[in-house]
Design an enzyme around this catalytic site. Sequence first.
Site, PDB file in Angstrom:
ATOM      1  N   ASN A 109       0.855  -1.191   0.000  1.00 34.19           N
ATOM      2  CA  ASN A 109       0.000   0.000   0.000  1.00 34.19           C
ATOM      3  C   ASN A 109       0.884   1.232   0.000  1.00 34.19           C
ATOM      4  O   ASN A 109       2.039   1.185   0.436  1.00 34.19           O
ATOM      5  CB  ASN A 109      -0.907   0.005   1.235  1.00 34.19           C
ATOM      6  CG  ASN A 109      -1.890   1.173   1.226  1.00 34.19           C
ATOM      7  OD1 ASN A 109      -2.530   1.436   0.210  1.00 34.19           O
ATOM      8  ND2 ASN A 109      -2.011   1.867   2.338  1.00 34.19           N
ATOM      9  N   HIS A 111       0.740   5.276   1.368  1.00 29.62           N
ATOM     10  CA  HIS A 111      -0.022   6.134   2.269  1.00 29.62           C
ATOM     11  C   HIS A 111       0.564   7.536   2.239  1.00 29.62           C
ATOM     12  O   HIS A 111       1.789   7.697   2.306  1.00 29.62           O
ATOM     13  CB  HIS A 111       0.024   5.571   3.692  1.00 29.62           C
ATOM     14  CG  HIS A 111      -0.786   6.362   4.670  1.00 29.62           C
ATOM     15  ND1 HIS A 111      -2.168   6.344   4.662  1.00 29.62           N
ATOM     16  CD2 HIS A 111      -0.423   7.209   5.654  1.00 29.62           C
ATOM     17  CE1 HIS A 111      -2.605   7.144   5.627  1.00 29.62           C
ATOM     18  NE2 HIS A 111      -1.574   7.676   6.242  1.00 29.62           N
ATOM     19  N   SER A 138       4.574   7.102   2.125  1.00 36.11           N
ATOM     20  CA  SER A 138       5.234   5.879   2.570  1.00 36.11           C
ATOM     21  C   SER A 138       4.654   4.681   1.832  1.00 36.11           C
ATOM     22  O   SER A 138       3.437   4.534   1.751  1.00 36.11           O
ATOM     23  CB  SER A 138       5.018   5.658   4.076  1.00 36.11           C
ATOM     24  OG  SER A 138       5.401   6.779   4.845  1.00 36.11           O
ATOM     25  N   ASP A 147      -2.582   0.927   8.164  1.00 36.13           N
ATOM     26  CA  ASP A 147      -1.410   1.761   7.879  1.00 36.13           C
ATOM     27  C   ASP A 147      -0.272   1.521   8.865  1.00 36.13           C
ATOM     28  O   ASP A 147       0.495   2.444   9.183  1.00 36.13           O
ATOM     29  CB  ASP A 147      -1.790   3.251   7.877  1.00 36.13           C
ATOM     30  CG  ASP A 147      -2.816   3.598   6.814  1.00 36.13           C
ATOM     31  OD1 ASP A 147      -2.803   2.956   5.751  1.00 36.13           O
ATOM     32  OD2 ASP A 147      -3.649   4.494   7.053  1.00 36.13           O
ATOM     33  N   GLN A 175       5.631  12.543  -5.720  1.00 35.78           N
ATOM     34  CA  GLN A 175       6.595  11.630  -5.111  1.00 35.78           C
ATOM     35  C   GLN A 175       6.060  10.208  -5.039  1.00 35.78           C
ATOM     36  O   GLN A 175       6.826   9.242  -5.162  1.00 35.78           O
ATOM     37  CB  GLN A 175       6.979  12.131  -3.721  1.00 35.78           C
ATOM     38  CG  GLN A 175       7.763  13.432  -3.733  1.00 35.78           C
ATOM     39  CD  GLN A 175       9.011  13.336  -4.583  1.00 35.78           C
ATOM     40  OE1 GLN A 175       9.806  12.397  -4.445  1.00 35.78           O
ATOM     41  NE2 GLN A 175       9.186  14.280  -5.493  1.00 35.78           N
TER      42      GLN A 175
END
Length: 214
Positions: A109, A111, A138, A147, A175
Site C-alpha cells: 500500500n 499512504h 510511505s 497503515d 513523489q
Amino acid sequence: MAQPCRILVLISGNGSNLQAIMDSCDDNPQADIVGVISNNPNAYGLTRAHMAEVNTSCIIPHQDESRLEYDKRLITAIDHYQPDLIVLAGFMRILSDELVLKYEGKMLNIHPSLLPKYPGLNTHKAALASNDKAHGASVHFVIPKLDAGPVILQANVPVYDDDTLDTLAERVHEQEHRIYPLVVKWFSLGRLHMKDNLAYLDKQCLPINGYASD
C-alpha cells in the site's frame, strides 16, 4: 529465466499510481500486470487499464453487505488472477483481517504521510494543522492494523508557509509516482520480502522508516 511476477492492482478512482506502475513495468520484463480490480465502476483507472490492454474486474459492494461478505467476493476475484503481488493504489476500502492475512507478505500500500505519523484519512490537513516542516508518502507492506505494516520506502516533501491542501497534495502525489513503481520493481525482482512483520531488501532488515540511500 524465471516467470515474470504477476501483479494485480486494486483501485477506486483516478488511477494515477496505477499509471505510474504500468509505465514502469513496460521497462521491466520481470513484472507483468495481469489485472486491475476496482470497487467503483466509474473509476478512471479502469479506463487507463483498458487503454493499456490490461484485464479488469469490478467488484461492486452490495447494499447492506458486510465487510466480510464483500471481501469473500473480492478474494474470489483476486484468486482468479493468481497474483504474486497485490498493489493497493487508492483502493478506498478497509480490508478485513481475514483477507489481509491470506495475502500476508504479498500486498503493498502507499499512504500519504511519513508513517507512523498520520495513519488514516486527512493526512495533508493534519500536516498543515501541525505546522509540520516535512510531509510525504510511505510505501509499506499491509498488515491487519491500518497503515501499520513495515515501511519499505518513504519520500519527504517540504511544507511551505503558503501551502494549501491542494498544493501539498500535488507535491506528495508526484513523489508517490516516483517511489511506488520502484518498490514494485524491487518485489518483482525478488529483492523485497516481509518476514516476522519486518521488511527486508536484499536480505537486509529495513529500519522503521524504510530504505534510506546514503
